[in-house]
Design an enzyme around this catalytic site. Structure first.
Site, PDB file in Angstrom:
ATOM      1  N   HIS A  19     -53.814  42.013  16.786  1.00  0.00           N
ATOM      2  CA  HIS A  19     -54.236  43.481  16.450  1.00  0.00           C
ATOM      3  C   HIS A  19     -52.766  44.109  15.944  1.00  0.00           C
ATOM      4  CE1 HIS A  19     -57.778  44.010  18.950  1.00  0.00           C
ATOM      5  NE2 HIS A  19     -57.511  42.974  19.283  1.00  0.00           N
ATOM      6  N   ASP A 114     -56.086  51.760  16.663  1.00  0.00           N
ATOM      7  CA  ASP A 114     -56.820  50.460  16.826  1.00  0.00           C
ATOM      8  C   ASP A 114     -58.295  50.904  17.266  1.00  0.00           C
ATOM      9  OD1 ASP A 114     -57.872  47.974  17.830  1.00  0.00           O
ATOM     10  OD2 ASP A 114     -55.848  47.292  17.680  1.00  0.00           O
ATOM     11  N   THR A 136     -59.970  45.649  13.768  1.00  0.00           N
ATOM     12  CA  THR A 136     -59.043  44.505  13.270  1.00  0.00           C
ATOM     13  C   THR A 136     -60.111  43.408  13.463  1.00  0.00           C
ATOM     14  OG1 THR A 136     -58.470  44.123  15.600  1.00  0.00           O
ATOM     15  CG2 THR A 136     -57.087  45.273  14.183  1.00  0.00           C
ATOM     16  N   TRP A 369     -60.027  36.651  13.469  1.00  0.00           N
ATOM     17  CA  TRP A 369     -60.434  37.234  12.333  1.00  0.00           C
ATOM     18  C   TRP A 369     -58.935  36.967  11.353  1.00  0.00           C
ATOM     19  CZ3 TRP A 369     -63.405  37.312   8.726  1.00  0.00           C
ATOM     20  CH2 TRP A 369     -63.506  38.273   7.426  1.00  0.00           C
ATOM     21  N   ASN A 370     -57.858  37.172  11.953  1.00  0.00           N
ATOM     22  CA  ASN A 370     -56.738  36.819  11.210  1.00  0.00           C
ATOM     23  C   ASN A 370     -56.590  35.431  10.432  1.00  0.00           C
ATOM     24  OD1 ASN A 370     -55.461  39.611  11.472  1.00  0.00           O
ATOM     25  ND2 ASN A 370     -54.471  38.985  13.277  1.00  0.00           N
ATOM     26  N   GLU A 374     -56.909  34.197   6.681  1.00  0.00           N
ATOM     27  CA  GLU A 374     -55.899  33.573   5.976  1.00  0.00           C
ATOM     28  C   GLU A 374     -56.168  32.373   5.299  1.00  0.00           C
ATOM     29  OE1 GLU A 374     -53.094  33.643   9.379  1.00  0.00           O
ATOM     30  OE2 GLU A 374     -52.853  35.666   9.237  1.00  0.00           O
ATOM     31  N   GLN A 391     -65.082  35.978  17.730  1.00  0.00           N
ATOM     32  CA  GLN A 391     -65.076  34.675  17.077  1.00  0.00           C
ATOM     33  C   GLN A 391     -66.481  34.131  16.660  1.00  0.00           C
ATOM     34  OE1 GLN A 391     -62.299  32.755  19.938  1.00  0.00           O
ATOM     35  NE2 GLN A 391     -60.836  34.405  19.483  1.00  0.00           N
TER      36      GLN A 391
END
Length: 478
Positions: A19, A114, A136, A369-370, A374, A391
């Site tokens: 986050h 957040d 996020t 998610w990051n 990426e 996820q």
């Protein structure tokens, strides 16, 4: 340092690496726009920053503040223990955060909080400060969370894995996802009883997000336009400003430091030298993120599958990845030898740099998610093994909506791992290869001048300036 009459933005992330990272990227972009930015971490994470010598150097325009998270200093805050933060922040942080905001000599122009720290929206309302919520997650998962009540009403929650024969039945009660989402693809909290406190926490937090004046998402329109459009039914303004890590790299004033400077964990940089010695697109990168934990049996299945695939691999195994008290235990000799021959295991890796490396040909991921974003931006196809939170949704989007990878959810055996690794790394999935390259191009174009995310970032900046000017005008009329 921004002048005292500049807009002042207070940013409050949930106290977890996944986050903090995107919200810190946004903080740097706003700082570059000339804003005063106060970034409020937990005391625990603030201490971790102080122990990382290079961290503050990469963010000279940001003022780092902190508040306690309500947990004792020796609390693990990882794996399942991280769930305690949901309830400690909710019950403990609001009055402390309110006092912090009220005591600021430079009054905030707005608060960006957040999506699961919604007490900040209450504080903003009480102090007469505009509030923007930053979720996020992906737009698709955010939209799914807004339908948790509906899923309960339709009897889709709880999703029962054991003995269930309809895990692959399509969900029909989430508009826009009727022909995509199966029961097994719902967020992990949907496998809990409706009265479970974790599920109730998410439902409450999601509901409170509606009180914010706008929604920020770390995504881009070309990836999730239909769902972003649906979210406009809840929020009058939705800023799709991702991929934020790429937006920052595209910034004209971005410093020349490493792209991974927002990490709270130290890297083993030697893995980059190892990658330099590998062939083009020959290496599978493996990481399960900062929170997911494995049992020893799961670790062994993945390890055997990787070694048996005969493909080079780089695996980030953080010190607390194994939740068994005895750790990984004795490692079979064939795994040691197979890893020595064609693998590399490190404690933590500079993930953005790794994924951008020409030697990487694929990514075995937990589908946070990051990591997903990426990998998409780097043009690297994925094997998804989702386990927590958003996820499951991300894994389905990767495999079915965007077709940039394969979904391995609810399966963990060495033969499946071996088969999927071979198929991905040997380029057997032509549609995945084609889609991965095309969506990577769209992601990179979105943050360039004139791109959708570039425009939305500029709109966010201009809208905050307007909030600041309106607030100053109202003060002047009193």
């Amino acid at each position: 340092m921004a002048p005292m009459d500049a807009p002042h933005v207070v940013i409050l992330p949930f106290p977890a690496q996944g986050h903090i990272k995107p919200m810190l990227k946004l903080a740097e972009l706003l700082s570059q726009a000339g804003f005063t930015v106060s970034f409020v971490n937990s005391d625990h994470n603030h201490h971790r920053i102080d122990q990382t010598a290079a961290f503050r150097r990469h963010f000279p325009g940001i003022k780092f503040l902190s508040i306690p998270d309500g947990l004792p200093p020796d609390h693990r805050r990882t794996g399942l223990a991280a769930l305690d933060l949901f309830f400690s922040t909710t019950t403990f942080c609001k009055p402390i955060f309110k006092n912090l905001i009220a005591s600021m000599s430079h009054a905030p122009s707005c608060i960006i909080s957040d999506g699961i720290m919604s007490f900040a929206i209450d504080v903003a309302e009480e102090l007469g400060i505009p509030a923007i919520t930053f979720r996020t997650y992906s737009a698709t998962c955010t939209w799914t969370y807004f339908h948790l009540h509906k899923l309960i009403q339709e009897g889709e929650i709880p999703v029962l894995i054991e003995g269930s024969e309809d895990m692959d039945r399509l969900i029909s009660c989430i508009p826009g996802l009727e022909n995509i989402m199966r029961r097994r693809d719902l967020p992990s909290i949907c496998r809990l009883d409706p009265q479970n406190q974790i599920l109730q926490f998410y439902m409450t937090q999601t509901s409170k997000m509606r009180k914010a004046s706008a929604l920020i998402l770390n995504t881009f329109e070309e990836l999730e336009a239909p769902i972003i459009s649906l979210l406009h039914s809840i929020f009058p303004t939705v800023y799709a400003i991702g991929p934020l890590h790429t937006a920052l790299k595209s910034s004209a004033v971005h410093n020349s430091g490493p792209y991974n400077s927002s990490s709270l964990m130290p890297f083993d940089e030697s893995c980059m030298e190892w990658l330099n010695s590998q062939n083009l697109k020959s290496v599978l990168y493996v990481s399960f993120g900062t929170v997911v934990s494995l049992s020893r049996d799961q670790l062994m299945e993945f390890w055997y599958g990787l070694v048996n695939s005969d493909k080079p691999f780089l695996w980030a195994v953080r010190p607390d990845l194994i939740w068994d008290e005895n750790g990984p235990g004795e490692v079979p000799e064939e795994l040691k030898m197979g890893t020595k021959k064609r693998g590399r295991i490190v404690g933590w890796a500079p993930q953005e740099d790794v994924l951008a490396h020409n030697a990487i040909g694929g990514f075995l991921t937990h589908s946070g998610w990051n990591s997903t974003l990426e990998s998409i931006t780097a043009g690297k196809p994925m094997i998804c093994w989702p386990i927590l939170a958003d996820q499951q949704v991300n894994g389905r989007c990767v495999s079915e909506m965007w077709k940039v990878g394969l979904d391995m959810k609810d399966v963990c055996d060495r033969s499946t791992v071996e088969k999927m690794v071979r198929g991905l790394m040997e380029g057997r999935h032509e549609e995945v290869t084609k889609s991965t390259n095309e969506i990577a191009r769209l992601a990179q174009d979105s943050v360039r001048e004139g791109g959708s995310s570039h425009r939305n970032i500029n709109k966010l900046i201009e809208d905050i300036k307007l909030l600041h000017a309106t607030n100053n005008a109202s003060k002047g009329n009193k």
